[in-house]
Scaffold this active site. Structure first.
Site, PDB file in Angstrom:
ATOM      1  N   LYS A 102      -7.536  -0.630  11.515  1.00  0.00           N
ATOM      2  CA  LYS A 102      -6.875  -1.102  10.285  1.00  0.00           C
ATOM      3  C   LYS A 102      -5.621  -0.259  10.015  1.00  0.00           C
ATOM      4  O   LYS A 102      -4.578  -0.770   9.617  1.00  0.00           O
ATOM      5  CB  LYS A 102      -7.844  -1.024   9.100  1.00  0.00           C
ATOM      6  CG  LYS A 102      -7.329  -1.653   7.808  1.00  0.00           C
ATOM      7  CD  LYS A 102      -6.537  -0.713   6.920  1.00  0.00           C
ATOM      8  CE  LYS A 102      -6.095  -1.377   5.633  1.00  0.00           C
ATOM      9  NZ  LYS A 102      -5.232  -0.514   4.805  1.00  0.00           N
ATOM     10  N   ASP A 124       3.981 -14.196  12.010  1.00  0.00           N
ATOM     11  CA  ASP A 124       2.651 -14.698  11.670  1.00  0.00           C
ATOM     12  C   ASP A 124       1.669 -13.527  11.764  1.00  0.00           C
ATOM     13  O   ASP A 124       1.206 -13.162  12.852  1.00  0.00           O
ATOM     14  CB  ASP A 124       2.281 -15.812  12.661  1.00  0.00           C
ATOM     15  CG  ASP A 124       0.946 -16.465  12.341  1.00  0.00           C
ATOM     16  OD1 ASP A 124       0.104 -15.820  11.697  1.00  0.00           O
ATOM     17  OD2 ASP A 124       0.745 -17.618  12.757  1.00  0.00           O
ATOM     18  N   GLU A 151       0.822  -1.217   0.000  1.00  0.00           N
ATOM     19  CA  GLU A 151       0.000   0.000   0.000  1.00  0.00           C
ATOM     20  C   GLU A 151       0.856   1.268   0.000  1.00  0.00           C
ATOM     21  O   GLU A 151       1.722   1.423   0.859  1.00  0.00           O
ATOM     22  CB  GLU A 151      -0.916  -0.022   1.240  1.00  0.00           C
ATOM     23  CG  GLU A 151      -1.924   1.109   1.260  1.00  0.00           C
ATOM     24  CD  GLU A 151      -2.893   1.033   2.442  1.00  0.00           C
ATOM     25  OE1 GLU A 151      -3.082  -0.057   3.007  1.00  0.00           O
ATOM     26  OE2 GLU A 151      -3.459   2.084   2.777  1.00  0.00           O
ATOM     27  N   HIS A 156      -2.118  10.512  -0.478  1.00  0.00           N
ATOM     28  CA  HIS A 156      -2.079   9.283  -1.266  1.00  0.00           C
ATOM     29  C   HIS A 156      -1.909   9.553  -2.752  1.00  0.00           C
ATOM     30  O   HIS A 156      -1.484   8.702  -3.506  1.00  0.00           O
ATOM     31  CB  HIS A 156      -3.418   8.539  -1.117  1.00  0.00           C
ATOM     32  CG  HIS A 156      -3.442   7.534  -0.004  1.00  0.00           C
ATOM     33  ND1 HIS A 156      -2.697   6.390  -0.037  1.00  0.00           N
ATOM     34  CD2 HIS A 156      -4.129   7.491   1.154  1.00  0.00           C
ATOM     35  CE1 HIS A 156      -2.927   5.696   1.065  1.00  0.00           C
ATOM     36  NE2 HIS A 156      -3.785   6.345   1.807  1.00  0.00           N
TER      37      HIS A 156
HETATM   38  P1  NAD Z   1       9.186 -23.292  17.299  1.00  0.00           P
HETATM   39  O1  NAD Z   1       8.543 -24.437  17.984  1.00  0.00           O
HETATM   40  O2  NAD Z   1       9.824 -23.526  15.974  1.00  0.00           O
HETATM   41  O3  NAD Z   1      10.284 -22.619  18.235  1.00  0.00           O
HETATM   42  C1  NAD Z   1      10.099 -22.478  19.612  1.00  0.00           C
HETATM   43  C2  NAD Z   1      11.099 -23.354  20.351  1.00  0.00           C
HETATM   44  O4  NAD Z   1      12.415 -22.846  20.186  1.00  0.00           O
HETATM   45  C3  NAD Z   1      10.853 -23.341  21.855  1.00  0.00           C
HETATM   46  O5  NAD Z   1       9.884 -24.296  22.169  1.00  0.00           O
HETATM   47  C4  NAD Z   1      12.225 -23.635  22.429  1.00  0.00           C
HETATM   48  O6  NAD Z   1      12.407 -25.022  22.625  1.00  0.00           O
HETATM   49  C5  NAD Z   1      13.203 -23.184  21.333  1.00  0.00           C
HETATM   50  N1  NAD Z   1      14.016 -21.983  21.686  1.00  0.00           N
HETATM   51  C6  NAD Z   1      15.333 -21.813  21.421  1.00  0.00           C
HETATM   52  N2  NAD Z   1      15.748 -20.619  21.857  1.00  0.00           N
HETATM   53  C7  NAD Z   1      14.708 -20.006  22.413  1.00  0.00           C
HETATM   54  C8  NAD Z   1      14.504 -18.732  23.035  1.00  0.00           C
HETATM   55  N3  NAD Z   1      15.494 -17.837  23.186  1.00  0.00           N
HETATM   56  N4  NAD Z   1      13.252 -18.414  23.473  1.00  0.00           N
HETATM   57  C9  NAD Z   1      12.240 -19.284  23.305  1.00  0.00           C
HETATM   58  N5  NAD Z   1      12.374 -20.499  22.744  1.00  0.00           N
HETATM   59  C10 NAD Z   1      13.594 -20.874  22.293  1.00  0.00           C
HETATM   60  O7  NAD Z   1       8.171 -22.084  17.063  1.00  0.00           O
HETATM   61  P2  NAD Z   1       7.014 -21.463  17.944  1.00  0.00           P
HETATM   62  O8  NAD Z   1       7.419 -20.044  18.224  1.00  0.00           O
HETATM   63  O9  NAD Z   1       6.618 -22.304  19.083  1.00  0.00           O
HETATM   64  O10 NAD Z   1       5.796 -21.454  16.883  1.00  0.00           O
HETATM   65  C11 NAD Z   1       5.663 -20.430  15.953  1.00  0.00           C
HETATM   66  C12 NAD Z   1       5.039 -20.933  14.682  1.00  0.00           C
HETATM   67  O11 NAD Z   1       3.769 -21.568  14.945  1.00  0.00           O
HETATM   68  C13 NAD Z   1       4.734 -19.831  13.720  1.00  0.00           C
HETATM   69  O12 NAD Z   1       5.277 -20.190  12.466  1.00  0.00           O
HETATM   70  C14 NAD Z   1       3.207 -19.793  13.654  1.00  0.00           C
HETATM   71  O13 NAD Z   1       2.777 -19.356  12.387  1.00  0.00           O
HETATM   72  C15 NAD Z   1       2.838 -21.214  13.919  1.00  0.00           C
HETATM   73  N6  NAD Z   1       1.477 -21.525  14.411  1.00  0.00           N
HETATM   74  C16 NAD Z   1       0.593 -20.567  14.832  1.00  0.00           C
HETATM   75  C17 NAD Z   1      -0.654 -20.912  15.329  1.00  0.00           C
HETATM   76  C18 NAD Z   1      -1.580 -19.844  15.846  1.00  0.00           C
HETATM   77  O14 NAD Z   1      -1.162 -18.702  15.993  1.00  0.00           O
HETATM   78  N7  NAD Z   1      -2.837 -20.134  16.162  1.00  0.00           N
HETATM   79  C19 NAD Z   1      -1.000 -22.265  15.419  1.00  0.00           C
HETATM   80  C20 NAD Z   1      -0.077 -23.236  14.991  1.00  0.00           C
HETATM   81  C21 NAD Z   1       1.161 -22.853  14.509  1.00  0.00           C
END
Ligand code: NAD
Length: 422
Positions: A261, A277, A83, A375
């Site tokens: 928005k 996300d 945008e 704009h």
């Molecule tokens: P992930 O599981 O890949 O990473 C998190 C893991 O990284 C932690 O569990 C931990 O073991 C490790 N880690 C290493 N260093 C860390 C630090 N400094 N701090 C915290 N953890 C550390 O990812 P995630 O963040 O659990 O999940 C994010 C993904 O899930 C996104 O891609 C999102 O789009 C997706 N997702 C979203 C939804 C929703 O929002 N409803 C549902 C399902 C999946």
């Protein structure tokens, strides 16, 4: 699309094979195939690991917002967005905010909520009591799943048990409160919720269905505040106009949707640039805006004793630097480096500042010259390009459209035809 959409085995093909098939199905030109297949800064093998049925990439412009001073630190802020005017508006608002010291942002810590839905419980109140009494065991089970997160000081810290009335009768909902550190945390929290479910069933005597994170991340808030100097923003009349605009949004959901928005223009652009996300952020923002039962602005605006405008944005900001696309998309990684971020909280705070800046810029434009003037030039350039103008002609045509106050495709085409004949 000709030939149906079932495409059996499409997922087994290579990217090139999928594109070839698509070319045949949709009658794509070689040029179009080339454009689709271009994954830009994202190597094709990484793209293939990120999602399914990949055929190529979709590139957005990446702009840099300047002037941001957040908690005393300077940031140049990458924004990915289609945008016009958003990046310029953010930079301009941040410049005005600097006059009175920039943005001050605080946060509640990176705590996400995981929900476990229990149904068919004979005595919900008794079950809720028993579950609450076994809190230690439930939290320990959750934390067993993520020794890495726990070793970093995160993990499941607390839980809440609530009874809700639903279309299908009462349900007992267990909510895990998980400190996610530098992760957005959806995978981490979902894993924990799934792991404790059998225990929840055993304790409650009910049946667990859903075990999933909540995007209403009201334990992961940022609160950004800035003072906008009344002279720098255009004088008392503009201040008054902004207060009226805010009152309008507070009183009317039709206006409020557009108010919020505008905030998300900034938040989502930084989020996309940093591989976040964006749907989780949108869901969090709008559900938080509705928490009172009415849909309300995420910002508040008032005047201080000097007559300056004070804005505050409070919203959930579930972002991470480990996990998700932030860690794998090369452009996202470079953008995180441009921001110079050390923690996910820092990213959340910068995003809060950008959201507030964006809201200020939109309200200021609306309350003074109207949004269209700002704009217009970019819009005119887009119109000129869309009728086929290239190179210098784009600006030439855009200038003429603006001067004539006729920013329309038919007029752009006429001017282009005239120029081409010359
Ligand atoms: P992930 O599981 O890949 O990473 C998190 C893991 O990284 C932690 O569990 C931990 O073991 C490790 N880690 C290493 N260093 C860390 C630090 N400094 N701090 C915290 N953890 C550390 O990812 P995630 O963040 O659990 O999940 C994010 C993904 O899930 C996104 O891609 C999102 O789009 C997706 N997702 C979203 C939804 C929703 O929002 N409803 C549902 C399902 C999946």
């Amino acid at each position: 699309m000709q030939g149906g959409s079932e495409l059996p085995g499409f997922y087994k093909l290579s990217t090139e094979e999928r594109l070839k098939l698509l070319q045949k199905l949709a009658g794509l030109t070689e040029e179009e195939v080339k454009v689709l297949g271009n994954t830009g800064g994202l190597p094709s093998d990484i793209a293939n690991r990120m999602i399914e049925n990949v055929v190529g990439g979709m590139t957005l412009p990446l702009g840099i917002a300047t002037n941001f001073l957040v908690n005393g630190k300077d940031y140049v802020v990458p924004m990915a967005i289609e945008e016009p005017s958003v990046v310029a508006a953010a930079s301009n608002a941040a410049k005005i905010a600097r006059v009175k010291g920039g943005f001050k942002v605080t946060n509640t810590g990176p705590v996400m909520i995981g929900q476990i839905q229990t149904v068919g419980v004979r005595d919900p109140r008794m079950a809720a009591k028993k579950l609450a009494a076994r809190k230690k065991v439930l939290l320990a089970k959750a934390n067993e799943q993520d020794p890495m997160l726990v070793s970093l000081g995160g993990g499941a810290k607390d839980l809440n048990v609530k009874i809700i009335e639903s279309l299908k009768g009462p349900m007992v909902i267990v909510e895990l409160f998980v400190n996610c550190g530098d992760a957005m945390g959806a995978n981490a929290v979902n894993t924990m919720a799934e792991a404790v479910a059998p225990l929840v069933e055993a304790i409650s005597g009910g049946r667990v269905y859903l075990r999933i994170i909540s995007n209403l991340a009201d334990r992961r808030l940022v609160k950004a505040t800035a003072v906008f100097d009344k002279e720098a923003l255009g004088g008392e009349e503009v201040v008054e106009g902004i207060l009226y605009a805010y009152a309008f949004a507070d009183a009317d959901p039709y206006r409020c949707a557009t108010h919020n928005k505008g905030i998300m223009n900034g938040v989502v652009a930084v989020a996309l640039a940093c591989g976040q996300d964006t749907r989780a952020l949108e869901a969090g923002a709008h559900s938080y805006a509705s928490r009172s039962g009415a849909y309300k602005p995420l910002t508040t605006w008032k005047v201080n004793k000097d007559g300056d405008l004070v804005g505050t944005l409070e919203m959930p900001m579930a972002v991470g630097l480990v996990g998700g696309a932030a860690k794998v998309h090369p452009t996202a990684k470079a953008n995180v480096k441009i921001l110079g971020l050390k923690t996910a909280i820092e990213l959340a705070e910068v995003m809060g500042a950008v959201g507030l800046a964006q809201n200020f810029a939109a309200l200021r434009a609306l309350a003074s010259e109207g949004i269209q003037r700002g704009h217009m030039k970019l819009h005119a350039r887009n119109i000129a390009a869309s009728v086929g103008a290239t190179g210098k002609m784009v600006d030439q045509i855009a200038d003429q459209l603006v001067a004539e106050k006729k920013i329309r495709m038919d007029r752009a085409k006429e001017i282009l035809d005239g120029l081409s004949k010359k």
